[in-house]
Design a protein around this motif. Structure first.
Motif, PDB file in Angstrom:
ATOM      1  N   UNK A 136     -12.370  17.680   6.318  1.00 37.75           N
ATOM      2  CA  UNK A 136     -12.545  17.273   7.714  1.00 37.75           C
ATOM      3  C   UNK A 136     -12.699  15.759   7.710  1.00 37.75           C
ATOM      4  N   UNK A 137     -12.109  15.109   8.715  1.00 36.18           N
ATOM      5  CA  UNK A 137     -12.064  13.650   8.762  1.00 36.18           C
ATOM      6  C   UNK A 137     -12.731  13.114  10.014  1.00 36.18           C
ATOM      7  N   UNK A 138     -13.179  11.869   9.920  1.00 35.47           N
ATOM      8  CA  UNK A 138     -13.716  11.220  11.107  1.00 35.47           C
ATOM      9  C   UNK A 138     -12.577  10.523  11.860  1.00 35.47           C
ATOM     10  N   UNK A 139     -12.914   9.819  12.926  1.00 33.27           N
ATOM     11  CA  UNK A 139     -11.891   9.189  13.768  1.00 33.27           C
ATOM     12  C   UNK A 139     -11.152   8.051  13.064  1.00 33.27           C
ATOM     13  N   UNK A 140     -11.697   7.556  11.947  1.00 29.29           N
ATOM     14  CA  UNK A 140     -11.052   6.465  11.201  1.00 29.29           C
ATOM     15  C   UNK A 140     -10.251   6.971  10.007  1.00 29.29           C
ATOM     16  N   UNK A 141     -10.205   8.284   9.835  1.00 30.23           N
ATOM     17  CA  UNK A 141      -9.395   8.865   8.769  1.00 30.23           C
ATOM     18  C   UNK A 141     -10.116   9.042   7.438  1.00 30.23           C
ATOM     19  N   UNK A 142     -11.417   8.841   7.388  1.00 30.82           N
ATOM     20  CA  UNK A 142     -12.194   9.053   6.173  1.00 30.82           C
ATOM     21  C   UNK A 142     -12.745  10.478   6.163  1.00 30.82           C
ATOM     22  N   UNK A 143     -12.749  11.094   4.971  1.00 27.58           N
ATOM     23  CA  UNK A 143     -13.266  12.460   4.942  1.00 27.58           C
ATOM     24  C   UNK A 143     -14.765  12.434   5.190  1.00 27.58           C
TER      25      UNK A 143
ATOM     26  N   UNK B 211     -11.560  32.682  -2.651  1.00 29.96           N
ATOM     27  CA  UNK B 211     -11.828  33.019  -1.264  1.00 29.96           C
ATOM     28  C   UNK B 211     -13.289  32.949  -0.839  1.00 29.96           C
ATOM     29  N   UNK B 212     -14.188  32.630  -1.758  1.00 27.97           N
ATOM     30  CA  UNK B 212     -15.616  32.568  -1.449  1.00 27.97           C
ATOM     31  C   UNK B 212     -16.048  31.107  -1.358  1.00 27.97           C
ATOM     32  N   UNK B 213     -16.691  30.752  -0.240  1.00 25.12           N
ATOM     33  CA  UNK B 213     -17.185  29.392  -0.073  1.00 25.12           C
ATOM     34  C   UNK B 213     -18.326  29.143  -1.050  1.00 25.12           C
ATOM     35  N   UNK B 214     -18.163  28.122  -1.912  1.00 28.45           N
ATOM     36  CA  UNK B 214     -19.193  27.852  -2.908  1.00 28.45           C
ATOM     37  C   UNK B 214     -19.851  26.489  -2.737  1.00 28.45           C
ATOM     38  N   UNK B 215     -19.107  25.478  -2.352  1.00 29.21           N
ATOM     39  CA  UNK B 215     -19.651  24.135  -2.254  1.00 29.21           C
ATOM     40  C   UNK B 215     -19.200  23.472  -0.957  1.00 29.21           C
ATOM     41  N   UNK B 216     -20.081  22.631  -0.428  1.00 29.27           N
ATOM     42  CA  UNK B 216     -19.739  21.845   0.749  1.00 29.27           C
ATOM     43  C   UNK B 216     -20.327  20.450   0.519  1.00 29.27           C
ATOM     44  N   UNK B 217     -19.438  19.456   0.510  1.00 27.92           N
ATOM     45  CA  UNK B 217     -19.856  18.068   0.400  1.00 27.92           C
ATOM     46  C   UNK B 217     -19.774  17.446   1.780  1.00 27.92           C
ATOM     47  N   UNK B 218     -20.862  16.833   2.214  1.00 29.17           N
ATOM     48  CA  UNK B 218     -20.918  16.211   3.536  1.00 29.17           C
ATOM     49  C   UNK B 218     -21.384  14.773   3.350  1.00 29.17           C
ATOM     50  N   UNK B 219     -20.719  13.858   4.025  1.00 33.95           N
ATOM     51  CA  UNK B 219     -21.174  12.476   3.986  1.00 33.95           C
ATOM     52  C   UNK B 219     -21.147  11.883   5.381  1.00 33.95           C
ATOM     53  N   UNK B 220     -22.087  11.000   5.608  1.00 33.70           N
ATOM     54  CA  UNK B 220     -22.195  10.316   6.899  1.00 33.70           C
ATOM     55  C   UNK B 220     -21.850   8.849   6.660  1.00 33.70           C
ATOM     56  N   UNK B 221     -20.903   8.371   7.415  1.00 39.11           N
ATOM     57  CA  UNK B 221     -20.476   6.982   7.294  1.00 39.11           C
ATOM     58  C   UNK B 221     -20.874   6.247   8.568  1.00 39.11           C
ATOM     59  N   UNK B 222     -21.554   5.140   8.413  1.00 42.86           N
ATOM     60  CA  UNK B 222     -21.915   4.319   9.565  1.00 42.86           C
ATOM     61  C   UNK B 222     -21.014   3.095   9.585  1.00 42.86           C
ATOM     62  N   UNK B 223     -20.414   2.846  10.719  1.00 44.21           N
ATOM     63  CA  UNK B 223     -19.533   1.703  10.894  1.00 44.21           C
ATOM     64  C   UNK B 223     -20.248   0.629  11.715  1.00 44.21           C
ATOM     65  N   UNK B 224     -20.121  -0.605  11.277  1.00 40.36           N
ATOM     66  CA  UNK B 224     -20.723  -1.731  11.992  1.00 40.36           C
ATOM     67  C   UNK B 224     -19.618  -2.611  12.549  1.00 40.36           C
ATOM     68  N   UNK B 225     -19.784  -3.043  13.747  1.00 41.74           N
ATOM     69  CA  UNK B 225     -18.765  -3.909  14.363  1.00 41.74           C
ATOM     70  C   UNK B 225     -19.346  -5.234  14.750  1.00 41.74           C
TER      71      UNK B 225
END
Length: 68
Positions: free
Chosen positions: A38-45, A54-68
């Protein structure tokens, strides 16, 4: 372990298949691994879900903060 096949899409692995021999029984097991991104609006996962046979085993989640 021996990886038999990789499948790429847009330079990312989306699936692979490998075989593993267990000892002492010498039974050979085949594993099919898939990845969903799954990607954010800037194209980063922002999330990767790994399934094995077929069995879900791992989920990696990261939060990216963008500064302007």
């Amino acid at each position: 372990n021996r990886i038999e096949k990789y499948v790429y899409k847009n330079n990312e692995i989306i699936s692979l298949e490998y075989k593993e021999e267990s000892f002492p029984s010498e039974e050979i097991k085949t594993y099919k691994v898939s990845y969903n991104y799954k990607y954010d609006s800037k194209g980063n996962w922002k999330e990767i879900l790994k399934k094995v046979n077929g069995i879900e085993l791992y989920r990696w989640v990261r939060k990216i903060e963008y500064y302007e």
